[in-house]
Design a protein around this motif. Structure first.
Motif, mmCIF file in Angstrom:
data_model
loop_
_atom_site.group_PDB
_atom_site.id
_atom_site.type_symbol
_atom_site.label_atom_id
_atom_site.label_comp_id
_atom_site.label_asym_id
_atom_site.label_seq_id
_atom_site.Cartn_x
_atom_site.Cartn_y
_atom_site.Cartn_z
ATOM 1 N N VAL A 1 37.902 30.935 41.083
ATOM 2 C CA VAL A 1 37.770 31.421 39.320
ATOM 3 C C VAL A 1 39.356 31.089 38.721
ATOM 4 N N PRO A 2 39.497 31.253 37.784
ATOM 5 C CA PRO A 2 40.528 30.467 36.843
ATOM 6 C C PRO A 2 41.590 31.251 37.054
ATOM 7 N N THR A 3 43.400 30.296 37.236
ATOM 8 C CA THR A 3 44.619 31.384 37.655
ATOM 9 C C THR A 3 44.176 32.364 36.532
ATOM 10 N N ALA A 4 44.913 31.895 35.161
ATOM 11 C CA ALA A 4 44.833 33.208 34.124
ATOM 12 C C ALA A 4 43.562 34.315 34.482
ATOM 13 N N VAL A 5 42.051 34.123 35.588
ATOM 14 C CA VAL A 5 41.564 35.242 35.629
ATOM 15 C C VAL A 5 42.112 36.145 36.382
ATOM 16 N N GLN A 6 42.187 35.433 37.541
ATOM 17 C CA GLN A 6 42.644 36.102 38.922
ATOM 18 C C GLN A 6 43.972 36.550 38.357
ATOM 19 N N ARG A 7 45.070 36.368 37.585
ATOM 20 C CA ARG A 7 45.691 37.301 37.356
ATOM 21 C C ARG A 7 45.733 38.410 36.830
ATOM 22 N N GLU A 8 44.487 38.608 35.628
ATOM 23 C CA GLU A 8 43.378 39.328 35.437
ATOM 24 C C GLU A 8 42.916 40.603 35.867
ATOM 25 N N ARG A 9 42.675 40.146 36.906
ATOM 26 C CA ARG A 9 41.744 40.856 37.620
ATOM 27 C C ARG A 9 42.614 41.450 38.589
ATOM 28 N N ILE A 10 43.242 40.957 39.602
ATOM 29 C CA ILE A 10 44.904 41.321 40.602
ATOM 30 C C ILE A 10 45.631 42.639 39.857
ATOM 31 N N GLY A 11 45.730 41.802 38.188
ATOM 32 C CA GLY A 11 46.961 42.915 37.356
ATOM 33 C C GLY A 11 46.408 43.896 37.072
ATOM 34 N N ALA A 12 44.837 44.314 37.196
ATOM 35 C CA ALA A 12 44.067 45.271 36.912
ATOM 36 C C ALA A 12 44.135 46.109 37.776
ATOM 37 N N ILE A 13 43.654 45.883 39.046
ATOM 38 C CA ILE A 13 43.994 46.675 40.464
ATOM 39 C C ILE A 13 45.114 46.999 40.932
ATOM 40 N N CYS A 14 46.363 46.010 40.258
ATOM 41 C CA CYS A 14 47.500 46.575 40.450
ATOM 42 C C CYS A 14 48.120 47.929 39.893
ATOM 43 N N ARG A 15 47.461 47.787 38.780
ATOM 44 C CA ARG A 15 48.090 48.975 37.553
ATOM 45 C C ARG A 15 47.567 50.265 38.024
ATOM 46 N N GLN A 16 46.580 50.189 39.404
ATOM 47 C CA GLN A 16 45.738 51.409 39.360
ATOM 48 C C GLN A 16 46.166 52.201 40.555
ATOM 49 N N PRO A 17 46.581 53.157 40.198
ATOM 50 C CA PRO A 17 47.593 54.260 41.610
ATOM 51 C C PRO A 17 46.876 53.817 42.898
ATOM 52 N N ARG A 18 46.177 53.456 43.422
ATOM 53 C CA ARG A 18 45.543 52.898 44.374
ATOM 54 C C ARG A 18 45.020 52.034 44.974
ATOM 55 N N TRP A 19 45.086 51.378 45.698
ATOM 56 C CA TRP A 19 44.214 50.073 45.855
ATOM 57 C C TRP A 19 45.050 49.425 47.730
#
Length: 176
Positions: free
Chosen positions: A47-65
């Motif tokens: 997965v392109p790095t920018a998309v990886q950052r988007e995916r991980i960023g969306a998870i990390c903004r969640q309160p639980r993971w």
């Protein structure tokens, strides 16, 4: 430690990050996000790095993971939000043995992993082999975990140098 809700499980290839993350998710009732599912598409297309950052960023903004790893291009994202880092700082011989054993089993059984991919004999002997990655990243990841643990400005880091110590800690956690 009571109540971590954002956990990064970190270590070298073969240390057991996914196994620990899955166990923690079950015990603590937290959603586990397997990193390889977010970074590899079918056919081992990265997965392109920018998309990886988007995916991980969306998870990390969640309160639980729980994340079972972090790669350099987006390591800053989970590290900035984690309440706890579980570092698997095992000796090289142990993580390498686990990695070789797991890889051999996957090659023989053609077990599907991360979005339907599988390991093959050819991938084991390629320059992109997970075993080659182990050798190339072991010292760097070990230094990184130890640096994080010494940094009072970062999240708490529990470093486990022996599987038995990890098992003792897990046994003390409340099963969910």
């Amino acid at each position: 430690m009571a109540g971590p809700s954002r956990i990064l499980v970190y270590g070298v290839y073969g240390a057991g990050k996914s196994t620990v993350a899955e166990d923690l998710a079950r015990r603590l009732g937290l959603p586990w996000h397997p990193v390889d599912e977010l970074t590899w598409e079918p056919g081992w297309v990265e997965v392109p790095t920018a998309v990886q950052r988007e995916r991980i960023g969306a998870i990390c903004r969640q309160p639980r993971w729980i994340l079972d790893g972090a790669y350099g291009p987006w390591l800053d994202l989970p590290l900035a939000r984690a309440d706890l880092v579980v570092g698997l700082d095992y000796p090289r011989w142990l993580s390498l043995w686990r990695l070789v054993r797991r890889t051999a089993r996957r090659v023989v059984t053609r077990e599907r992993i991360c979005n339907g991919n599988h390991e093959s004999l050819g991938s084991v002997f390629s320059t992109d082999s997970v075993i080659v990655w182990h050798f190339g990243s072991f010292a760097r990841k070990r230094r990184r975990m130890r640096r994080w643990q010494a940094d009072p400005g970062g999240p708490p880091v529990l470093l486990f140098r022996r599987p038995a110590d990890l098992e003792d800690w897990l046994a003390d956690l409340k099963a969910h």
